[in-house]
Design a protein around this motif. Structure first.
Motif, PDB file in Angstrom:
ATOM      1  N   LEU A 314       0.244  -1.260  -0.295  1.00  0.00           N
ATOM      2  CA  LEU A 314       0.031  -0.154   0.292  1.00  0.00           C
ATOM      3  C   LEU A 314       0.551   1.221   0.044  1.00  0.00           C
ATOM      4  O   LEU A 314       0.332   1.845  -0.241  1.00  0.00           O
ATOM      5  CB  LEU A 314      -0.994  -0.267   1.232  1.00  0.00           C
ATOM      6  CG  LEU A 314      -2.310  -1.067   1.353  1.00  0.00           C
ATOM      7  CD1 LEU A 314      -3.027  -1.353   2.447  1.00  0.00           C
ATOM      8  CD2 LEU A 314      -2.600  -0.856   0.298  1.00  0.00           C
ATOM      9  N   LEU A 315       1.685   0.985   0.622  1.00  0.00           N
ATOM     10  CA  LEU A 315       2.631   2.448   0.807  1.00  0.00           C
ATOM     11  C   LEU A 315       3.847   2.600  -1.058  1.00  0.00           C
ATOM     12  O   LEU A 315       3.582   3.437  -1.051  1.00  0.00           O
ATOM     13  CB  LEU A 315       3.775   2.024   2.205  1.00  0.00           C
ATOM     14  CG  LEU A 315       3.789   2.438   3.238  1.00  0.00           C
ATOM     15  CD1 LEU A 315       4.504   2.422   4.050  1.00  0.00           C
ATOM     16  CD2 LEU A 315       3.122   3.999   3.060  1.00  0.00           C
ATOM     17  N   CYS A 316       3.862   1.284  -1.190  1.00  0.00           N
ATOM     18  CA  CYS A 316       4.128   1.081  -2.088  1.00  0.00           C
ATOM     19  C   CYS A 316       3.519   1.859  -3.599  1.00  0.00           C
ATOM     20  O   CYS A 316       3.859   2.593  -4.600  1.00  0.00           O
ATOM     21  CB  CYS A 316       4.995  -0.025  -2.918  1.00  0.00           C
ATOM     22  SG  CYS A 316       6.246  -0.296  -2.057  1.00  0.00           S
ATOM     23  N   ALA A 317       2.678   1.185  -3.278  1.00  0.00           N
ATOM     24  CA  ALA A 317       1.626   2.396  -4.386  1.00  0.00           C
ATOM     25  C   ALA A 317       1.149   3.215  -3.483  1.00  0.00           C
ATOM     26  O   ALA A 317       0.621   4.655  -5.153  1.00  0.00           O
ATOM     27  CB  ALA A 317       0.356   1.462  -4.314  1.00  0.00           C
ATOM     28  N   ALA A 318       1.063   4.089  -2.528  1.00  0.00           N
ATOM     29  CA  ALA A 318       1.084   5.541  -2.423  1.00  0.00           C
ATOM     30  C   ALA A 318       1.500   6.523  -3.354  1.00  0.00           C
ATOM     31  O   ALA A 318       1.735   7.341  -3.962  1.00  0.00           O
ATOM     32  CB  ALA A 318       1.011   5.904  -1.596  1.00  0.00           C
ATOM     33  N   GLY A 319       3.266   6.172  -3.280  1.00  0.00           N
ATOM     34  CA  GLY A 319       4.391   5.918  -3.958  1.00  0.00           C
ATOM     35  C   GLY A 319       4.187   6.614  -5.598  1.00  0.00           C
ATOM     36  O   GLY A 319       5.115   7.619  -6.038  1.00  0.00           O
ATOM     37  N   MET A 320       3.982   5.555  -5.768  1.00  0.00           N
ATOM     38  CA  MET A 320       3.183   5.291  -7.440  1.00  0.00           C
ATOM     39  C   MET A 320       2.820   6.309  -7.718  1.00  0.00           C
ATOM     40  O   MET A 320       2.515   6.991  -8.405  1.00  0.00           O
ATOM     41  CB  MET A 320       3.127   4.206  -7.688  1.00  0.00           C
ATOM     42  CG  MET A 320       4.130   3.316  -7.592  1.00  0.00           C
ATOM     43  SD  MET A 320       4.020   1.213  -8.423  1.00  0.00           S
ATOM     44  CE  MET A 320       5.694  -0.107  -8.065  1.00  0.00           C
ATOM     45  N   LEU A 321       1.343   6.543  -6.660  1.00  0.00           N
ATOM     46  CA  LEU A 321       0.174   7.548  -7.326  1.00  0.00           C
ATOM     47  C   LEU A 321       0.922   9.146  -7.053  1.00  0.00           C
ATOM     48  O   LEU A 321       0.592  10.265  -8.004  1.00  0.00           O
ATOM     49  CB  LEU A 321      -0.525   7.702  -6.606  1.00  0.00           C
ATOM     50  CG  LEU A 321      -1.489   6.868  -6.465  1.00  0.00           C
ATOM     51  CD1 LEU A 321      -3.060   6.325  -5.825  1.00  0.00           C
ATOM     52  CD2 LEU A 321      -2.236   6.547  -8.014  1.00  0.00           C
ATOM     53  N   LEU A 322       1.730   9.421  -6.272  1.00  0.00           N
ATOM     54  CA  LEU A 322       2.533  10.074  -5.990  1.00  0.00           C
ATOM     55  C   LEU A 322       3.578  10.342  -7.525  1.00  0.00           C
ATOM     56  O   LEU A 322       3.854  12.149  -7.511  1.00  0.00           O
ATOM     57  CB  LEU A 322       3.415   9.792  -4.998  1.00  0.00           C
ATOM     58  CG  LEU A 322       2.486  10.647  -3.226  1.00  0.00           C
ATOM     59  CD1 LEU A 322       3.871  10.414  -2.460  1.00  0.00           C
ATOM     60  CD2 LEU A 322       2.333  11.893  -3.623  1.00  0.00           C
ATOM     61  N   MET A 323       3.662   9.937  -8.198  1.00  0.00           N
ATOM     62  CA  MET A 323       4.617  10.003  -9.144  1.00  0.00           C
ATOM     63  C   MET A 323       3.725  10.537 -10.299  1.00  0.00           C
ATOM     64  O   MET A 323       4.465  11.414 -10.942  1.00  0.00           O
ATOM     65  CB  MET A 323       4.652   8.644  -9.736  1.00  0.00           C
ATOM     66  CG  MET A 323       5.949   8.241  -8.709  1.00  0.00           C
ATOM     67  SD  MET A 323       8.053   9.617  -9.466  1.00  0.00           S
ATOM     68  CE  MET A 323       8.739   9.059 -10.858  1.00  0.00           C
TER      69      MET A 323
END
Length: 462
Positions: A314-323
Motif C-alpha cells: 500500500l505504501l508502494c502504491a501511494a508512492g507510485m501515485l505521487l509520481m
C-alpha cells in the motif's frame, strides 16, 4: 556484474533508442531479453553448479557474461543488442545462484549468516551504484560503456575465484536435468512476451504466438507433474502459504519492474533530466532498503508477516501515485523525492518479510528450491509487466520520442501499477499467516536489489 547490469540499463534506454534508431518495442526487448533467459534458466543454473562444481559453473557464468557484455557494447543494431542481452541472461543464470552456493559451501555455519549478509549487502551496493554509474557513463563516454564495464570486472573476478575459492559440489547421485521443463518454461515466457510487445500490430501472428505461449505453459505444467526429478516440483505448492506469498510476489515485482522501466524514461523524456540526473534521482529507494531492510525483517519476525506484507504494497502504491506529480519541469525536492521516499519505505516494509515468509513456508530441506521458484516468479512477473504495461497504457511505438505522448501514457500506467500493488496487499491480508515457530530463520534478511528477491542457497533446486 549481474546486479549492476540489471539496474543500469533502464537509465541508458533513451540514448540507446536514439543511437540505434530503435522503437519502443526494441527498448522493451533490450530489458526483457536479459530477464527472459535469466528467469527461464536460473533454477537449471543452480543445479548445474551442484553437479559439475559450483566454482566451475560460476567462472563459466562470469566469462559468458563478460563475452556477452562485449557483444552488447559493440552491437551495431537493436537486433544484435537484443540477442546479446539474451546471452547475458544465460551468463547471469549461471553466476547468480552459484555465487551464493559457493558461500554456503565454503563458510563454517557459524560464519555463514554474516557472509550471506555481506553477499546481499554488496548486491545492494551494486543496485545502488548502478543507476548513478550508468547515468555517468551514458552522459560521458557513451551507453556502450554500460556493458563494456563488465569486462574489467570479469578479468579481476575470474583469477580470484580460481585461486582463492574452493571447489564444491553436491555429492549425491543425480539422475539428470529437467532440460525439457526449462525449455518449455522459457519458451512459454518468450512467446507470451512477444505477443504482448507486438500486440499493437494486431496481426494474426500475434494471436498465434499468444496461443502457442499458453500451450507451452500448459505443457510445462504437464511435464513437471510427470517427471521423477522436475525443475519445479508442483507438490511444493501444497503449502497454501507458499502459494499465497508467491501470488503476492507476482503482484509486487510486476509493479516494481514496470515502475522502474517507465520512471527512468519519464525523468529523461518528460522532466528533462540527464541520464546521470535520472539515475541519481532513483537512488533513495535502494538506499532506504540498504539501511533498514534488516530491521524490517526483524520486526516481521516479532509481529508476523501479515501486516508488513499488507502495509508495504500500500505504501508502494501511494508512492507510485505521487509520481503523477512528476511532469515537465518537475522539481526533484518537491515532486520526485517524496514519491521515491514513500515508495522506498514501502519496499523496506515489504521485501525482507516477503523473502523470509517464502522460506518459512516450506521444509528446511526445500529452502533452496523455494527461494529459486520465488526468484524466478519475481523475474517472470517483471518480464510480463515490461511487455504488457506500455500496451495497456496505450503507449505507441515512438512514444518515448515525444514528451507529451510519453507523459500521457505514464499517467495511465502509474495507477495500473498501484492497482496491482493494492491487489497484492489484499491477497496478503486475506491469506498470509504467521509461520510455524520451528521454521528456520533465513540468512538472506538484508536486501537491496529491488528487481528480484535474494536467493537462499540450500538443497539442490532441480
Amino acid at each position: 556484474m549481474a546486479m549492476l547490469d540489471s539496474t543500469v540499463v533502464n537509465v541508458a534506454l533513451p540514448r540507446i533508442g536514439r543511437d540505434l534508431d530503435a522503437d519502443l518495442a526494441a527498448l522493451q526487448w533490450t530489458v526483457n531479453a536479459y530477464t527472459l533467459t535469466l528467469a527461464g534458466l536460473i533454477l537449471l543454473g543452480g543445479s548445474l553448479g551442484d553437479r559439475f562444481g559450483r566454482r566451475r559453473v560460476f567462472v563459466i557464468g562470469v566469462v559468458w557474461f563478460a563475452v556477452a557484455s562485449l557483444l552488447c557494447g559493440l552491437a551495431p543494431s537493436g537486433g544484435v543488442l537484443i540477442a546479446a542481452r539474451a546471452l547475458q541472461g544465460i551468463g547471469g543464470a549461471l553466476l547468480t545462484p552459484g555465487s551464493l552456493s559457493l558461500i554456503q559451501a565454503s563458510f563454517h555455519p557459524d560464519d555463514r549468516a554474516r557472509a550471506v549478509g555481506l553477499w546481499s549487502g554488496f548486491g545492494g551496493v551494486g543496485a545502488a551504484v548502478g543507476p548513478f554509474l550508468g547515468g555517468w557513463l551514458v552522459d560521458g563516454p557513451g551507453w556502450r560503456w554500460v556493458f563494456l564495464l563488465n569486462i574489467p570486472v570479469a578479468l579481476v573476478c575470474v583469477p580470484i575465484a580460481l585461486r582463492h575459492v574452493p571447489e564444491s559440489a553436491d555429492g549425491r547421485t543425480h539422475r539428470g536435468f529437467d532440460v525439457l521443463g526449462a525449455a518449455l518454461g522459457a519458451l512459454s515466457l518468450a512467446l507470451v512476451t512477444y505477443a504482448l510487445i507486438e500486440a499493437r500490430s494486431g496481426s494474426a501472428l500475434v494471436w498465434v504466438t499468444a496461443v502457442a505461449g499458453v500451450a507451452a505453459g500448459v505443457a510445462f505444467v504437464y511435464v513437471e507433474r510427470g517427471r521423477r526429478d522436475p525443475m519445479m516440483p508442483l507438490d511444493i505448492f501444497a503449502s497454501r502459504q507458499f502459494t499465497a506469498v508467491n501470488a503476492v510476489t507476482l503482484c509486487v515485482y510486476a509493479a516494481f519492474s514496470g515502475f522502474f522501466f517507465l520512471a527512468a524514461l519519464q525523468l529523461q523524456v518528460v522532466a528533462g533530466y540527464s541520464a546521470l540526473g535520472a539515475g541519481t534521482a532513483l537512488l533513495p529507494t535502494t538506499v532506504l532498503m540498504l539501511l533498514f531492510s534488516a530491521r524490517s525483517g526483524e520486526l516481521a519476525q516479532r509481529i508476523g508477516p501479515r501486516i508488513p506484507l499488507t502495509v508495504g504494497p500500500l505504501l508502494c502504491a501511494a508512492g507510485m501515485l505521487l509520481m503523477l506529480r512528476v511532469g515537465e519541469g518537475a522539481s526533484y525536492v518537491a515532486d520526485v523525492l517524496p514519491a521515491l521516499v514513500v515508495m522506498g519505505l514501502g519496499m523496506v516494509t515489504l521485501v525482507a518479510p516477503l523473502t523470509a515468509t517464502v522460506l518459512a513456508s516450506v521444509d528446511t530441506g526445500r529452502a533452496g528450491l523455494a527461494s529459486g521458484i520465488n526468484n524466478a516468479a519475481a523475474r517472470a512477473a517483471g518480464l510480463i509487466a515490461v511487455a504488457a504495461l506500455p500496451l495497456l497504457a496505450g503507449m505507441g511505438s515512438e512514444a518515448y520520442r515525444s514528451a507529451d505522448a510519453f507523459d500521457s501514457a505514464f499517467r495511465r500506467a502509474m495507477p495500473m501499477c498501484a492497482g496491482v500493488l493494492v491487489l497484492g496487499a489484499v491477497v496478503a491480508f486475506a491469506t498470509v499467516r504467521r509461520p510455524a515457530p520451528d521454521c528456520r530463520r533465513p540468512e538472506c534478511r538484508t536486501h537491496g536489489w529491488v528487481t528480484a528477491p535474494p536467493l537462499e542457497a540450500g538443497k539442490r533446486a532441480v
